[in-house]
Design a protein around this motif. Structure first.
Motif, PDB file in Angstrom:
ATOM      1  N   SER A   1       0.854  -1.182   0.000  1.00 36.41           N
ATOM      2  CA  SER A   1       0.000   0.000   0.000  1.00 36.41           C
ATOM      3  C   SER A   1       0.892   1.235   0.000  1.00 36.41           C
ATOM      4  O   SER A   1       1.826   1.340   0.810  1.00 36.41           O
ATOM      5  CB  SER A   1      -0.913   0.000   1.232  1.00 36.41           C
TER       6      SER A   1
ATOM      7  N   PRO B   1      -2.403  -5.100  -5.066  1.00 36.18           N
ATOM      8  CA  PRO B   1      -2.864  -6.301  -4.358  1.00 36.18           C
ATOM      9  C   PRO B   1      -1.930  -7.490  -4.599  1.00 36.18           C
ATOM     10  O   PRO B   1      -1.095  -7.486  -5.505  1.00 36.18           O
ATOM     11  CB  PRO B   1      -4.236  -6.555  -4.976  1.00 36.18           C
TER      12      PRO B   1
ATOM     13  N   ARG C   1      -2.308   4.518  -4.009  1.00 36.30           N
ATOM     14  CA  ARG C   1      -2.324   3.292  -4.809  1.00 36.30           C
ATOM     15  C   ARG C   1      -1.989   2.086  -3.938  1.00 36.30           C
ATOM     16  O   ARG C   1      -1.093   2.148  -3.100  1.00 36.30           O
ATOM     17  CB  ARG C   1      -1.306   3.386  -5.954  1.00 36.30           C
ATOM     18  N   THR C   2      -2.723   1.010  -4.175  1.00 37.11           N
ATOM     19  CA  THR C   2      -2.461  -0.250  -3.500  1.00 37.11           C
ATOM     20  C   THR C   2      -2.283  -1.346  -4.542  1.00 37.11           C
ATOM     21  O   THR C   2      -3.141  -1.517  -5.416  1.00 37.11           O
ATOM     22  CB  THR C   2      -3.614  -0.626  -2.551  1.00 37.11           C
TER      23      THR C   2
END
Length: 455
Positions: free
Chosen positions: A184, A193, A190-191
């Motif tokens: 993260s 995943p 912005r993350t």
């Protein structure tokens, strides 16, 4: 005595004055001489382009040494690469970390995969707008991502160590390698995943601390490091280094080995052309020359290879029950493998080259079998009657004649035809002496008869 007393006073006064002068503060040195390098110290620009491989490593080693010898103010690594060999990237990263000259990586295209590791080892990073950094997942030669936990963990650790060395967030570097990490980045909202590999744009890298400067040109980078008044020197790969970079690529090395093995083998098995032998020697020569220029091969490996060739040639002419042939093959293989940077990869390349070369040689030998060296040891010419060669007079004049057995025919014996005694043979039957026989077949001097049955 009167003259000695003033002399003693004079010496004492001189010593006292010297001591007082020693306690006085020294004249301060100029700021330029104590805190900054001379303005003659150049800013050295070194290109890190194309594929990361052994040849690039050798060039960078030489270039960084030259920059140090120049007393360079700064080294600018001009990075634009999609990556390459992990082992070469590690060696390059070590060279950059150990450089006594300050370094800055200027990413003006892409610093992907191994290229991102090289950039992270530099003291600072500047990025051109539109450039990118990251996507450092480990892939095999076919471009397929490697899922091995050990491999991913090792390379992830290397990237984290490089980021930590320069005070950057290690989790971001880890997410560039391992898709199972995720990260993260609130600085850019912005993350990433789990299941995705991280790549940063220039703007994102600047905001998350993975770049210190956005620079649209090299001049902006020079200004950022305070090198405007320093001369700019660009170091380029020499012609020999460019050639070595090309030759030491795995597929080129394998191709040269195929040419070398096939060329010499064809010349040995199908002599008379000369050209295959020359091409074969040239293939091996280019292989060793490239690896020698790259710094991987020395005279020892070349001498070992030449010794192997000589031993194999001696085995052809002097029988040693395979001992010289075995030693020659061992020397040849050792020379080729030891001349490479990665001996394991070189052994695999040599195996592939040998298999392909065998197929090529088999095809050529089949096409030109009439010129094969084995023809010198096989008598193929036939001495036939059609060519005028006759070993003895043919007795075809006896065909159909009737005579009398003068000895028992078991199955060979003698028969009288008129006043002439002739050696004859039956097809296997026993014929008693005094019986009548007739000639049924003649093959040169071989006269075949059978008994004439009385009615």
């Amino acid at each position: 005595m009167l003259f000695r007393l003033p002399l003693v006073y004079f010496l004492a006064a001189a010593l006292l004055l010297s001591a007082l002068i020693g306690f006085l503060p020294a004249e301060p040195a100029s700021a330029e001489s104590s805190s900054s390098p001379p303005k003659a110290a150049p800013v050295v620009v070194i290109p890190v382009h194309q594929t990361v491989e052994n040849g690039l490593q050798t060039f960078l080693q030489r270039a960084l040494q030259e920059a140090q010898a120049m007393g360079a103010y700064y080294v600018v690594l001009d990075v634009d690469t999609l990556g390459g060999r992990v082992d070469s990237a590690q060696e390059i990263g070590q060279l950059i970390k150990n450089s006594p000259v300050p370094t800055i990586a200027y990413v003006h295209g892409k610093a992907i995969s191994a290229g991102s590791y090289i950039a992270l080892n530099a003291g600072k990073i500047a990025m051109e707008p539109g450039s990118s950094l990251g996507a450092a997942a480990v892939v095999d030669g076919a471009g397929n991502e490697i899922e091995s936990v050990k491999v991913v963990s090792y390379w992830s650790g290397q990237m984290k160590a490089a980021a930590e060395l320069r005070g950057r967030k290690t989790q971001i570097a880890e997410a560039m390698v391992d898709k199972n990490v995720g990260v993260s980045m609130p600085e850019i909202g912005r993350t990433v995943p789990k299941g995705e590999i991280l790549t940063l744009t220039a703007e994102e890298a600047l905001k998350v601390g993975y770049a210190e400067k956005m620079a649209a040109s090299l001049q902006e980078v020079v200004q950022f490091i305070g090198g405007e008044e320093h001369p700019l020197v660009s170091l380029k790969p020499s012609l020999a280094e460019s050639f070595a970079r090309y030759v030491t690529q795995p597929w080129v090395s394998t191709l040269l080995l195929i040419i070398g093995i096939a060329g010499i083998a064809i010349e040995l098995f199908v002599p008379g052309f000369g050209l295959p032998g020359i091409i074969g020697v040239l293939g091996f020569g280019l292989y060793f020359f490239g690896h020698y220029i790259a710094g991987f091969a020395g005279f020892e490996e070349i001498a070992l290879f030449i010794a192997g060739i000589l031993l194999l040639l001696i085995e052809v002419f002097v029988s040693s029950f395979g001992i010289l042939g075995f030693l020659g093959a061992a020397c040849l293989i050792s020379g080729v493998v030891l001349a490479a940077y990665n001996t394991k990869a070189a052994a695999v390349n040599l195996g592939i080259a040998f298999v392909v070369a065998v197929v090529v040689v088999a095809v050529v030998v089949k096409i030109f079998k009439h010129r094969g060296v084995w023809n010198r040891f096989v008598l193929r010419e036939k001495l036939t009657e059609e060519k005028g060669y006759v070993s003895a007079s043919s007795r075809s004049d006896l065909l159909g004649r009737t005579g009398k057995a003068v000895t028992p025919l078991r199955p060979a014996g003698t028969a009288m035809f008129g006043d002439e005694r002739v050696d004859v043979v039956t097809v296997g039957d026993f014929v008693a002496s005094g019986r009548m026989v007739t000639v049924t077949h003649v093959e040169g001097v071989r006269v075949v008869v059978k008994e004439v049955k009385e009615p």
